[in-house]
Design a protein around this motif. Structure first.
Motif, PDB file in Angstrom:
ATOM      1  N   GLU A  20       0.864  -1.321   0.084  1.00  0.00           N
ATOM      2  CA  GLU A  20      -0.037   0.055  -0.024  1.00  0.00           C
ATOM      3  C   GLU A  20       0.699   1.222   0.094  1.00  0.00           C
ATOM      4  OE1 GLU A  20      -1.973   0.689   3.965  1.00  0.00           O
ATOM      5  OE2 GLU A  20      -0.949  -1.194   4.264  1.00  0.00           O
ATOM      6  N   ALA A  21       2.173   1.082   0.153  1.00  0.00           N
ATOM      7  CA  ALA A  21       3.002   2.397   0.294  1.00  0.00           C
ATOM      8  C   ALA A  21       3.685   2.394  -0.981  1.00  0.00           C
ATOM      9  CB  ALA A  21       3.992   2.073   1.563  1.00  0.00           C
ATOM     10  N   ILE A  22       3.564   1.753  -1.944  1.00  0.00           N
ATOM     11  CA  ILE A  22       4.076   2.113  -3.190  1.00  0.00           C
ATOM     12  C   ILE A  22       3.615   3.263  -4.157  1.00  0.00           C
ATOM     13  CG2 ILE A  22       4.706   0.814  -5.479  1.00  0.00           C
ATOM     14  CD1 ILE A  22       4.642  -1.746  -3.989  1.00  0.00           C
ATOM     15  N   ASP A  23       4.358   4.122  -4.422  1.00  0.00           N
ATOM     16  CA  ASP A  23       3.947   5.182  -5.387  1.00  0.00           C
ATOM     17  C   ASP A  23       2.911   5.988  -4.751  1.00  0.00           C
ATOM     18  OD1 ASP A  23       5.866   4.308  -7.342  1.00  0.00           O
ATOM     19  OD2 ASP A  23       4.151   3.254  -8.309  1.00  0.00           O
ATOM     20  N   VAL A  24       3.264   6.502  -3.354  1.00  0.00           N
ATOM     21  CA  VAL A  24       2.403   7.372  -2.321  1.00  0.00           C
ATOM     22  C   VAL A  24       3.305   8.411  -1.689  1.00  0.00           C
ATOM     23  CG1 VAL A  24       0.556   5.656  -2.067  1.00  0.00           C
ATOM     24  CG2 VAL A  24       2.418   5.967  -0.609  1.00  0.00           C
ATOM     25  N   ASN A  25       2.595   9.567  -1.797  1.00  0.00           N
ATOM     26  CA  ASN A  25       3.066  10.690  -0.598  1.00  0.00           C
ATOM     27  C   ASN A  25       4.393  11.306  -1.236  1.00  0.00           C
ATOM     28  OD1 ASN A  25       0.837   9.755   0.888  1.00  0.00           O
ATOM     29  ND2 ASN A  25       2.193   9.207   2.646  1.00  0.00           N
ATOM     30  N   PHE A  26       4.239  11.807  -2.315  1.00  0.00           N
ATOM     31  CA  PHE A  26       5.258  12.522  -2.941  1.00  0.00           C
ATOM     32  C   PHE A  26       5.716  13.813  -2.608  1.00  0.00           C
ATOM     33  CE2 PHE A  26       4.031   9.261  -6.091  1.00  0.00           C
ATOM     34  CZ  PHE A  26       5.250   8.523  -6.026  1.00  0.00           C
ATOM     35  N   ALA A  27       4.473  14.836  -2.017  1.00  0.00           N
ATOM     36  CA  ALA A  27       4.630  15.948  -1.711  1.00  0.00           C
ATOM     37  C   ALA A  27       5.705  16.219  -0.805  1.00  0.00           C
ATOM     38  CB  ALA A  27       3.349  16.440  -1.009  1.00  0.00           C
ATOM     39  N   VAL A  28       6.789  17.167  -0.877  1.00  0.00           N
ATOM     40  CA  VAL A  28       7.681  17.871   0.076  1.00  0.00           C
ATOM     41  C   VAL A  28       7.215  18.554   1.205  1.00  0.00           C
ATOM     42  CG1 VAL A  28       9.929  18.914   0.034  1.00  0.00           C
ATOM     43  CG2 VAL A  28       9.367  17.706  -1.967  1.00  0.00           C
ATOM     44  N   HIS A  29       6.190  19.309   0.945  1.00  0.00           N
ATOM     45  CA  HIS A  29       5.762  20.229   2.128  1.00  0.00           C
ATOM     46  C   HIS A  29       4.386  20.116   2.104  1.00  0.00           C
ATOM     47  CE1 HIS A  29       9.646  22.001   2.389  1.00  0.00           C
ATOM     48  NE2 HIS A  29       9.768  22.325   1.045  1.00  0.00           N
ATOM     49  N   PHE A  30       3.535  20.128   1.062  1.00  0.00           N
ATOM     50  CA  PHE A  30       2.158  20.207   1.500  1.00  0.00           C
ATOM     51  C   PHE A  30       1.441  18.973   0.711  1.00  0.00           C
ATOM     52  CE2 PHE A  30       3.896  24.297   0.374  1.00  0.00           C
ATOM     53  CZ  PHE A  30       3.623  24.942   1.737  1.00  0.00           C
ATOM     54  N   PRO A  31       0.614  17.976   1.796  1.00  0.00           N
ATOM     55  CA  PRO A  31       0.021  17.048   1.391  1.00  0.00           C
ATOM     56  C   PRO A  31      -0.998  17.132   0.563  1.00  0.00           C
ATOM     57  CG  PRO A  31      -0.171  17.192   3.639  1.00  0.00           C
ATOM     58  CD  PRO A  31       0.611  18.338   3.175  1.00  0.00           C
ATOM     59  N   ILE A  32      -1.621  18.358   0.260  1.00  0.00           N
ATOM     60  CA  ILE A  32      -3.065  18.584  -0.584  1.00  0.00           C
ATOM     61  C   ILE A  32      -2.385  18.360  -1.903  1.00  0.00           C
ATOM     62  CG2 ILE A  32      -2.304  21.024  -0.902  1.00  0.00           C
ATOM     63  CD1 ILE A  32      -5.982  19.733  -0.491  1.00  0.00           C
ATOM     64  N   LEU A  33      -1.276  18.300  -2.395  1.00  0.00           N
ATOM     65  CA  LEU A  33      -0.740  17.896  -3.648  1.00  0.00           C
ATOM     66  C   LEU A  33      -0.878  16.626  -3.760  1.00  0.00           C
ATOM     67  CD1 LEU A  33       2.568  20.230  -3.902  1.00  0.00           C
ATOM     68  CD2 LEU A  33       0.411  20.477  -4.853  1.00  0.00           C
ATOM     69  N   ASP A  34      -0.556  15.824  -3.097  1.00  0.00           N
ATOM     70  CA  ASP A  34      -0.743  14.130  -3.098  1.00  0.00           C
ATOM     71  C   ASP A  34      -2.464  14.004  -3.251  1.00  0.00           C
ATOM     72  OD1 ASP A  34       1.545  12.665  -3.533  1.00  0.00           O
ATOM     73  OD2 ASP A  34       2.034  13.593  -1.659  1.00  0.00           O
ATOM     74  N   LYS A  35      -3.147  14.813  -2.303  1.00  0.00           N
ATOM     75  CA  LYS A  35      -4.685  14.405  -2.589  1.00  0.00           C
ATOM     76  C   LYS A  35      -5.186  14.890  -3.885  1.00  0.00           C
ATOM     77  CE  LYS A  35      -5.483  15.094   2.307  1.00  0.00           C
ATOM     78  NZ  LYS A  35      -5.966  15.862   3.462  1.00  0.00           N
ATOM     79  N   ILE A  36      -4.766  16.000  -4.396  1.00  0.00           N
ATOM     80  CA  ILE A  36      -5.187  16.244  -5.851  1.00  0.00           C
ATOM     81  C   ILE A  36      -4.692  15.335  -6.842  1.00  0.00           C
ATOM     82  CG2 ILE A  36      -4.563  18.117  -7.811  1.00  0.00           C
ATOM     83  CD1 ILE A  36      -4.522  20.302  -5.361  1.00  0.00           C
ATOM     84  N   PHE A  37      -3.414  14.920  -6.660  1.00  0.00           N
ATOM     85  CA  PHE A  37      -3.104  13.943  -7.780  1.00  0.00           C
ATOM     86  C   PHE A  37      -3.399  12.364  -7.460  1.00  0.00           C
ATOM     87  CE2 PHE A  37      -0.329  17.756  -8.670  1.00  0.00           C
ATOM     88  CZ  PHE A  37      -0.875  17.734 -10.038  1.00  0.00           C
ATOM     89  N   GLY A  38      -3.849  12.194  -6.228  1.00  0.00           N
ATOM     90  CA  GLY A  38      -4.511  10.755  -5.847  1.00  0.00           C
ATOM     91  C   GLY A  38      -3.266   9.767  -5.637  1.00  0.00           C
ATOM     92  N   SER A  39      -2.238  10.330  -5.208  1.00  0.00           N
ATOM     93  CA  SER A  39      -1.301   9.537  -4.603  1.00  0.00           C
ATOM     94  C   SER A  39      -1.030   9.846  -2.921  1.00  0.00           C
ATOM     95  CB  SER A  39       0.089   9.916  -5.001  1.00  0.00           C
ATOM     96  OG  SER A  39       0.436  11.433  -4.814  1.00  0.00           O
ATOM     97  N   HIS A  40      -2.007  10.417  -2.495  1.00  0.00           N
ATOM     98  CA  HIS A  40      -2.028  10.303  -0.888  1.00  0.00           C
ATOM     99  C   HIS A  40      -2.438   9.473  -0.227  1.00  0.00           C
ATOM    100  CE1 HIS A  40      -3.410  11.754   3.035  1.00  0.00           C
ATOM    101  NE2 HIS A  40      -2.755  12.555   2.968  1.00  0.00           N
ATOM    102  N   HIS A  41      -1.615   8.927   0.850  1.00  0.00           N
ATOM    103  CA  HIS A  41      -1.830   7.671   1.491  1.00  0.00           C
ATOM    104  C   HIS A  41      -1.645   7.990   3.129  1.00  0.00           C
ATOM    105  CE1 HIS A  41      -2.593   3.541   3.009  1.00  0.00           C
ATOM    106  NE2 HIS A  41      -1.352   3.575   3.440  1.00  0.00           N
ATOM    107  N   MET A  42      -2.689   7.733   3.908  1.00  0.00           N
ATOM    108  CA  MET A  42      -2.360   8.059   5.331  1.00  0.00           C
ATOM    109  C   MET A  42      -3.250   7.039   6.063  1.00  0.00           C
ATOM    110  SD  MET A  42      -0.571   9.429   7.726  1.00  0.00           S
ATOM    111  CE  MET A  42       0.440  10.353   6.621  1.00  0.00           C
ATOM    112  N   PRO A  43      -3.198   5.804   6.691  1.00  0.00           N
ATOM    113  CA  PRO A  43      -3.983   4.968   7.426  1.00  0.00           C
ATOM    114  C   PRO A  43      -4.577   5.823   8.579  1.00  0.00           C
ATOM    115  CG  PRO A  43      -1.829   3.949   6.783  1.00  0.00           C
ATOM    116  CD  PRO A  43      -1.802   5.314   6.697  1.00  0.00           C
ATOM    117  N   GLU A  44      -5.857   5.715   8.797  1.00  0.00           N
ATOM    118  CA  GLU A  44      -6.862   6.156   9.488  1.00  0.00           C
ATOM    119  C   GLU A  44      -6.333   5.760  10.905  1.00  0.00           C
ATOM    120  OE1 GLU A  44      -9.234   8.671   9.543  1.00  0.00           O
ATOM    121  OE2 GLU A  44      -9.044   8.586   7.410  1.00  0.00           O
ATOM    122  N   ASN A  45      -5.980   4.611  11.270  1.00  0.00           N
ATOM    123  CA  ASN A  45      -5.772   3.932  12.440  1.00  0.00           C
ATOM    124  C   ASN A  45      -4.482   4.304  13.147  1.00  0.00           C
ATOM    125  OD1 ASN A  45      -3.918   2.694  10.886  1.00  0.00           O
ATOM    126  ND2 ASN A  45      -5.083   0.571  11.523  1.00  0.00           N
TER     127      ASN A  45
END
Length: 77
Positions: A20-45
């Motif tokens: 699940e961690a492959i090709d995720v969370n590329f943003a250097v400063h702002f995670p909104i960029l990963d949310k916009i491009f669909g690469s954001h991953h942060m487990p809820e638990n």
């Protein structure tokens, strides 16, 4: 804070060994960029990755062993 800025946990998932961690969370400063491009991953638990790196790729333990690793010849050759 983690909704607006990259945190250590966010960055750890970028290097996680889990599938699940492959090709995720590329943003250097702002995670909104990963949310916009669909690469954001942060487990809820709140969990963190179990390990880091590339599965099946041996990485020596320790600072100096890792530093010297690229300069050593492959023993299998």
């Amino acid at each position: 804070l983690s909704a607006w800025f990259v945190t250590p946990r966010f960055h750890h998932w970028h290097h996680g060994i889990e599938k699940e961690a492959i090709d995720v969370n590329f943003a250097v400063h702002f995670p909104i960029l990963d949310k916009i491009f669909g690469s954001h991953h942060m487990p809820e638990n709140g969990r963190w990755p179990e390990g880091y790196g590339i599965g099946g790729h041996p990485v020596p333990k320790g600072y100096w062993q890792q530093f010297l690793h690229p300069f050593r010849r492959n023993k299998k050759s």
